[in-house]
Design an enzyme around this catalytic site. Structure first.
Site, PDB file in Angstrom:
ATOM      1  N   ARG A  99       0.932  -1.157  -0.103  1.00 37.76           N
ATOM      2  CA  ARG A  99      -0.101  -0.128  -0.101  1.00 37.76           C
ATOM      3  C   ARG A  99       0.709   1.297   0.180  1.00 37.76           C
ATOM      4  O   ARG A  99       0.546   2.423  -0.834  1.00 37.76           O
ATOM      5  CB  ARG A  99      -1.057   0.114   1.232  1.00 37.76           C
ATOM      6  CG  ARG A  99      -1.908   1.098   1.426  1.00 37.76           C
ATOM      7  CD  ARG A  99      -2.695   1.701  -0.014  1.00 37.76           C
ATOM      8  NE  ARG A  99      -3.037   0.531  -0.682  1.00 37.76           N
ATOM      9  CZ  ARG A  99      -3.570   0.699  -1.855  1.00 37.76           C
ATOM     10  NH1 ARG A  99      -3.213   1.639  -2.606  1.00 37.76           N
ATOM     11  NH2 ARG A  99      -4.242  -0.438  -2.512  1.00 37.76           N
ATOM     12  N   LYS A 134       1.206  24.337  -3.056  1.00 42.14           N
ATOM     13  CA  LYS A 134       0.026  23.706  -2.562  1.00 42.14           C
ATOM     14  C   LYS A 134       0.041  22.074  -2.827  1.00 42.14           C
ATOM     15  O   LYS A 134      -0.472  21.515  -3.763  1.00 42.14           O
ATOM     16  CB  LYS A 134      -1.097  24.376  -3.641  1.00 42.14           C
ATOM     17  CG  LYS A 134      -1.361  25.618  -3.468  1.00 42.14           C
ATOM     18  CD  LYS A 134      -2.256  26.231  -4.326  1.00 42.14           C
ATOM     19  CE  LYS A 134      -2.417  27.837  -4.387  1.00 42.14           C
ATOM     20  NZ  LYS A 134      -3.165  28.540  -5.343  1.00 42.14           N
ATOM     21  N   LYS A 166       4.735  38.207  -1.615  1.00 43.76           N
ATOM     22  CA  LYS A 166       3.292  38.195  -2.096  1.00 43.76           C
ATOM     23  C   LYS A 166       2.536  39.502  -1.266  1.00 43.76           C
ATOM     24  O   LYS A 166       2.966  40.506  -0.585  1.00 43.76           O
ATOM     25  CB  LYS A 166       2.657  36.925  -1.579  1.00 43.76           C
ATOM     26  CG  LYS A 166       3.517  35.807  -2.093  1.00 43.76           C
ATOM     27  CD  LYS A 166       2.633  34.488  -2.195  1.00 43.76           C
ATOM     28  CE  LYS A 166       1.767  34.363  -3.296  1.00 43.76           C
ATOM     29  NZ  LYS A 166       1.113  33.289  -3.612  1.00 43.76           N
ATOM     30  N   GLU A 199       5.408  39.755  -5.980  1.00 48.58           N
ATOM     31  CA  GLU A 199       3.937  39.566  -6.544  1.00 48.58           C
ATOM     32  C   GLU A 199       3.325  41.128  -6.851  1.00 48.58           C
ATOM     33  O   GLU A 199       3.584  41.866  -5.940  1.00 48.58           O
ATOM     34  CB  GLU A 199       3.124  39.104  -5.815  1.00 48.58           C
ATOM     35  CG  GLU A 199       1.740  38.687  -6.354  1.00 48.58           C
ATOM     36  CD  GLU A 199       0.639  37.776  -5.248  1.00 48.58           C
ATOM     37  OE1 GLU A 199       0.894  36.590  -5.415  1.00 48.58           O
ATOM     38  OE2 GLU A 199       0.089  38.552  -4.481  1.00 48.58           O
ATOM     39  N   ASP A 221      -0.160  38.824 -10.663  1.00 51.18           N
ATOM     40  CA  ASP A 221      -1.129  37.996  -9.930  1.00 51.18           C
ATOM     41  C   ASP A 221      -2.570  38.387 -10.436  1.00 51.18           C
ATOM     42  O   ASP A 221      -3.060  39.509 -10.441  1.00 51.18           O
ATOM     43  CB  ASP A 221      -1.085  38.415  -8.416  1.00 51.18           C
ATOM     44  CG  ASP A 221      -2.164  37.590  -7.615  1.00 51.18           C
ATOM     45  OD1 ASP A 221      -2.071  36.231  -7.987  1.00 51.18           O
ATOM     46  OD2 ASP A 221      -2.751  38.110  -6.726  1.00 51.18           O
TER      47      ASP A 221
END
Length: 282
Positions: A99, A134, A166, A199, A221
């Site tokens: 697994r 992410k 950012k 950004e 962005d």
């Protein structure tokens, strides 16, 4: 041991701890310790294979006596019916590693397959597809390896290997100038040789960055393709450029044709479907 190897080691340790605990009592109760056997990794869906090298490490870590014969390597296109590898050893070991090996290989192959699709869509342009942070907690290093196998490019691995200013950083710092200057001062004070990316949300912020300079890459962005073309023209090759935010597979080519260097796509890792495969006795 480098950072990558250390993270993979810790991931494998944790994965065995959560799956096996104090023992695979199903296997231990019905399979003799001396029983030997073979299992094959059977591909059940077309895609790009990724994770073979990590799978070999899973087997080695659990039971060094297991023998792995690889027929298809990472990065190869696979189709239903293909046998990627055959593993021979104690049946108890084959069952207990099954697994974890499949979880890793299915996830990595799904990401490599998705990345390959995006990379193919960008062919003929100078734009490369980037991953993001992410990622699945704990599996980031494997998922970013899979992106590279699929033909993509890794953005920063984490918060430690690049400075990315950012919108929230800019707002909390009190503006573009303060954010950039503080980042540069920090690197100098700490002796850090880190690339600085910032950004921007509009052309006013972009002009502020261009007036100040001292960065390596500018991220546009949530710009439209039309805005992106204008922004790329404004930068005029002085810095690397990146598009991010709301870009789908259907709009990918539109952004690439604006001349942007990179397009970052969270979908490469955050919601990918694993590639179907199974580990069958043979």
């Amino acid at each position: 041991m480098n950072k990558e190897e250390e993270l993979i080691d810790r991931l494998i340790d944790l994965a065995f701890a959560e799956d096996i605990g104090d023992g695979d009592h199903t296997t231990l109760s019905c399979i003799p310790a001396t029983a030997m056997g073979k299992s094959k990794l059977l591909i059940k869906e077309p895609g790009i294979l990724a994770g073979i090298e990590v799978a070999k490490e899973v087997f080695r870590r659990f039971d060094p006596t297991m023998k792995v014969e690889v027929f298809i390597n990472d990065g190869a296109e696979v189709k239903p019916g293909d046998i990627a590898m055959v593993v021979e050893g104690k049946v108890q070991s084959l069952l207990q590693t099954e697994r974890l090996m499949l979880n890793i290989m299915q996830r990595m192959s799904g990401i490599a397959t998705m990345t390959h699709k995006y990379a193919e869509e960008l062919k003929g342009t100078n734009t490369r597809v980037l991953d993001t942070r992410k990622t699945t907690p704990g599996m980031r290093i494997l998922e970013k390896m899979a992106v590279k196998i699929g033909g993509g490019v890794n953005h920063r691995i984490g918060l430690f290997d690049m400075i990315l200013l950012k919108d929230n950083h800019v707002d909390f710092a009190g503006g573009i100038d303060k954010a950039i200057n503080r980042a540069k001062e920090y690197c100098k004070e700490k002796g850090k040789d880190l690339k600085i990316e910032i950004e921007v949300r509009n052309f006013d912020e972009l002009q502020q960055v261009l007036d100040l300079g001292g960065i390596d890459r500018i991220m546009f962005d949530n710009f439209t393709p039309e805005m992106t073309k204008k922004a790329v023209d404004m930068v005029a090759g002085r810095y690397e450029t990146e598009s991010s935010g709301g870009i789908t597979f259907d709009t990918l080519r539109d952004y690439a044709e604006c001349g942007v260097d990179f397009i970052s796509v969270g979908a490469l890792t955050h919601s990918v479907k694993g590639l179907d495969m199974s580990f069958k006795a043979c």
